[in-house]
Design an enzyme around this catalytic site. Structure first.
Site, short mmCIF file in Angstrom:
data_model
loop_
_atom_site.label_atom_id
_atom_site.label_comp_id
_atom_site.label_asym_id
_atom_site.label_seq_id
_atom_site.Cartn_x
_atom_site.Cartn_y
_atom_site.Cartn_z
N HIS A 94 0.73 -1.30 0.12
CA HIS A 94 0.08 0.09 -0.07
C HIS A 94 0.88 1.24 0.01
O HIS A 94 0.63 2.25 -1.02
CB HIS A 94 -1.10 -0.16 1.34
CG HIS A 94 -1.90 1.16 1.26
ND1 HIS A 94 -1.53 2.16 2.02
CD2 HIS A 94 -2.95 1.13 0.75
CE1 HIS A 94 -2.56 3.12 2.01
NE2 HIS A 94 -3.45 2.71 1.10
N ARG A 124 -12.00 1.35 -12.16
CA ARG A 124 -12.10 0.04 -11.69
C ARG A 124 -12.97 0.04 -10.52
O ARG A 124 -12.67 1.12 -9.72
CB ARG A 124 -10.60 -0.40 -11.19
CG ARG A 124 -10.92 -2.01 -10.69
CD ARG A 124 -9.73 -2.39 -10.21
NE ARG A 124 -9.11 -1.71 -8.87
CZ ARG A 124 -7.98 -1.95 -8.41
NH1 ARG A 124 -7.11 -2.87 -8.85
NH2 ARG A 124 -7.45 -1.50 -7.13
N ASN A 145 0.52 -6.94 -10.53
CA ASN A 145 0.79 -7.04 -9.32
C ASN A 145 0.38 -8.41 -8.65
O ASN A 145 1.06 -9.23 -7.98
CB ASN A 145 0.31 -5.90 -8.24
CG ASN A 145 0.86 -4.53 -8.85
OD1 ASN A 145 2.15 -4.46 -9.50
ND2 ASN A 145 0.17 -3.44 -8.87
N CYS A 190 -1.62 -2.87 -16.27
CA CYS A 190 -1.86 -1.52 -15.09
C CYS A 190 -1.29 -1.97 -13.87
O CYS A 190 -1.13 -1.24 -13.05
CB CYS A 190 -3.31 -1.26 -15.01
SG CYS A 190 -4.39 -2.60 -14.32
C1 PEP Z 1 -2.61 -5.27 -10.07
O1 PEP Z 1 -3.06 -6.35 -9.14
O2 PEP Z 1 -1.43 -5.46 -10.56
C2 PEP Z 1 -3.38 -4.14 -9.78
C3 PEP Z 1 -3.03 -3.14 -10.86
O3 PEP Z 1 -4.38 -4.18 -8.93
P1 PEP Z 1 -4.00 -3.39 -7.48
O4 PEP Z 1 -2.51 -3.32 -7.33
O5 PEP Z 1 -4.83 -2.35 -7.17
O6 PEP Z 1 -4.23 -4.84 -6.76
MG MG Z 2 -4.72 -6.08 -8.04
#
Ligand code: PEP
Ligand code: MG
Length: 535
Positions: free
Chosen positions: A118, A278, A425, A489
């Site tokens: 975070h 999203r 991610n 993303c």
């Molecule tokens: C990801 O999981 O790559 C993503 C962009 O979503 P978050 O980082 O918000 O989980």
């Molecule tokens: Mg994610």
């Protein structure tokens, strides 16, 4: 090489490259000029750094968001809010309840968590220096101990979000002089690159930075970030605490109103450019206080009714593995009003913008999908909300591909998706089975040292499995829909090496935090140049 020489040397190299390629009789091509500047060099001149000195490094964590910051330490978001001078917020890790303090702090330092934690993601989004996972720091009530040295709240620390270094006292920062040639170079990059560059932006301020930095839209607007400031948190908590359908509807209505204005502001900044919104993704416990904090408070004095309700809710929503728990699209199945409310807020904002002469281009994105059926059901509901809205709005509805199962069943998921965006991610977390919040401060260092891994896969996309899943997802998705637009993303979208790798998979765009966009534009151009030389 010291950092001042390095900075001025880099500036000189950029100026020379641009001048040689823009002479009336250029001695190098634009492509050659672009290849002379590395993304790392560009990143170095875009951020503050410390003046070279023989500063004593107390400890080193992960350089999670580049730049140098100096401030007095505070240990809670509330202390940061009360500060009258620059502060560095030091936390074990951060969560949505810390965001108000993170906004005030000039830098963020955490003792746990990695590059996709975070603190790292939020700080990078704002372009605020952050060092994460500095595990040699012990936190106490009114001081911290770094490798045996005590530093009291109110004492000054300097943190380097590029190198991850943490120093005692105030170290002089360098002045970042604008280099006009960078814009010329980046315009050449835009002429050459094939990959579109969008931004991960959640507020109008971030959207403006993104647009000024050359983003061609928003590839990821994490709507949960709109609920994180102090005024908003109680609203989402009311929704979580609601014990009757009426109370829940009332809280959702409040959320709708607040989110409506946020959307209007973002759409205004991004007029005529695509904005991928999203819908809510994180586990709901992230909006609640920590159980331990409530229990600590209870030990001091009896909890009031609201605190008791919060404690009960925190226990109810507590999960052993929240990142693979009740989050993403699963929330929409549990609380159907949630995505409906967000969709309505968005539709109202689109209608308002259009009535005021704007051209909003919006896409709705569903997170953490694992099957075609799961997406189809939620898509139907969202579509019904759109169809019942008085304005006649056409919105693409797509999904994130962030689980191995989603990549493997992408042919089925694509039947119900107008676009894909790879959340690398979570895809990295789930492919390796590495917790994105813990692994970098536990075994990653050892794995890199022992060469069990060549790179931190949360920083540089893993080419052996994660990229293979991306390729497979693209191939299967486009088997169902040959023209399916596809982006990435996850944080890798802003990493130059990963951009090079991902560009070869057939994606249309990458989306990264606004401050990383110039580097992404350069990296995408260099990839196109390299590819054209190789072919
Ligand atoms: C990801 O999981 O790559 C993503 C962009 O979503 P978050 O980082 O918000 O989980
Ligand atoms: Mg994610």
């Amino acid at each position: 090489m010291n950092s001042v020489e390095s900075r001025s040397e880099i500036a000189a190299a950029i100026k020379e490259a641009v001048s040689l390629a823009s002479n009336p009789t250029p001695s190098i091509s634009k492509e050659e000029a672009l290849m002379r500047v590395s993304p790392t060099q560009l990143e170095a001149v875009l951020h503050t750094s410390f003046e070279p000195s023989t500063h004593h490094v107390l400890t080193c964590g992960l350089g999670a968001s580049p730049g140098a910051a100096v401030g007095k330490i505070v240990l809670s978001a509330d202390e940061a809010m009360m500060a009258t001078e620059d502060v560095i917020l030091v936390r074990e890790e951060t969560n949505p309840a810390d965001v108000h303090g993170m906004q005030i702090a000039v830098g963020i330092l955490t003792t746990r968590g990695g590059l996709a934690s975070h603190a790292a993601v939020v700080a990078r989004g704002w372009g605020k220096p952050a060092v994460c996972g500095a595990e040699n720091i012990e936190l106490a009530d009114d001081h911290i101990i770094i490798n045996g040295e005590r530093i009291d709240v109110g004492e000054t620390l300097s943190i380097d979000g590029t190198s991850g270094e943490v120093m005692r006292g105030a170290i002089q920062t360098t002045h970042v002089e604008p280099i006009p040639e960078i814009e010329v170079l980046l315009q050449w990059a835009d002429e050459i690159r094939e990959l579109a560059i969008r931004a991960n932006a959640d507020t109008a301020t971030e959207a403006k930075v993104a647009r000024d930095n050359g983003a061609e839209g928003i590839g990821l607007c994490r709507t949960e970030h709109m609920f994180l400031d102090e005024q908003r948190l109680p609203i989402i908590r009311r929704m979580i605490l609601a014990s009757t359908a009426e109370q829940e509807t009332e809280a959702l209505q409040e959320l709708r109103e607040s989110q409506h204005n946020d959307f209007i502001e973002i759409l205004e900044e991004m007029d005529r450019l695509p904005v991928t919104v999203r819908l809510l993704d994180p586990p709901l416990h992230e909006f609640l206080p920590e159980i331990e904090d409530l229990l600590e408070a209870a030990a001091e004095q009896a909890l009031d009714q609201e605190q008791q309700d919060l404690l009960e809710a925190a226990r109810r929503w507590n999960e052993r593995n929240p990142m693979i728990g009740t989050r993403g699209v699963r929330l929409a199945w549990l609380k159907p009003g949630l995505y409906e409310m967000q969709t309505l807020a968005l539709l109202d904002a689109i209608a308002d913008r259009t009535a005021n002469g704007g051209t909003p281009l919006v896409e709705i994105m569903i997170p953490l999908t694992v099957s075609g059926e799961e997406l189809a059901g939620i898509r139907r509901r969202i579509q019904a909300t759109i169809d019942n809205h008085p304005s006649e709005i056409v919105i693409k509805i797509g999904t994130m591909i962030e689980t191995p199962r989603a990549a493997l069943t992408a042919n089925q998921i694509a039947e119900h998706a107008d676009f894909f965006s790879f959340g690398t991610n979570d895809l990295t977390q789930l492919t390796f089975g590495f917790s994105r919040d813990d692994v970098e401060s536990s075994i990653m260092g050892l794995y890199l040292e022992q060469e069990l891994l060549q790179h931190n896969p949360f920083q540089q996309v893993d080419t052996e499995a994660v990229t293979e899943l991306v390729k497979l997802g693209i191939e299967r998705g486009r088997r169902t829909k040959p023209d399916l637009p596809i982006g990435v993303c996850g944080e890798h979208g802003g990493d130059p090496v990963s951009i090079g790798v991902l560009a070869g998979t057939g994606i249309d765009y990458v989306s990264c935090s606004p401050p990383r966009i110039p580097v992404a534009r350069l990296a995408a151009a260099q990839t196109a140049i390299t590819q054209s030389i190789e072919n």
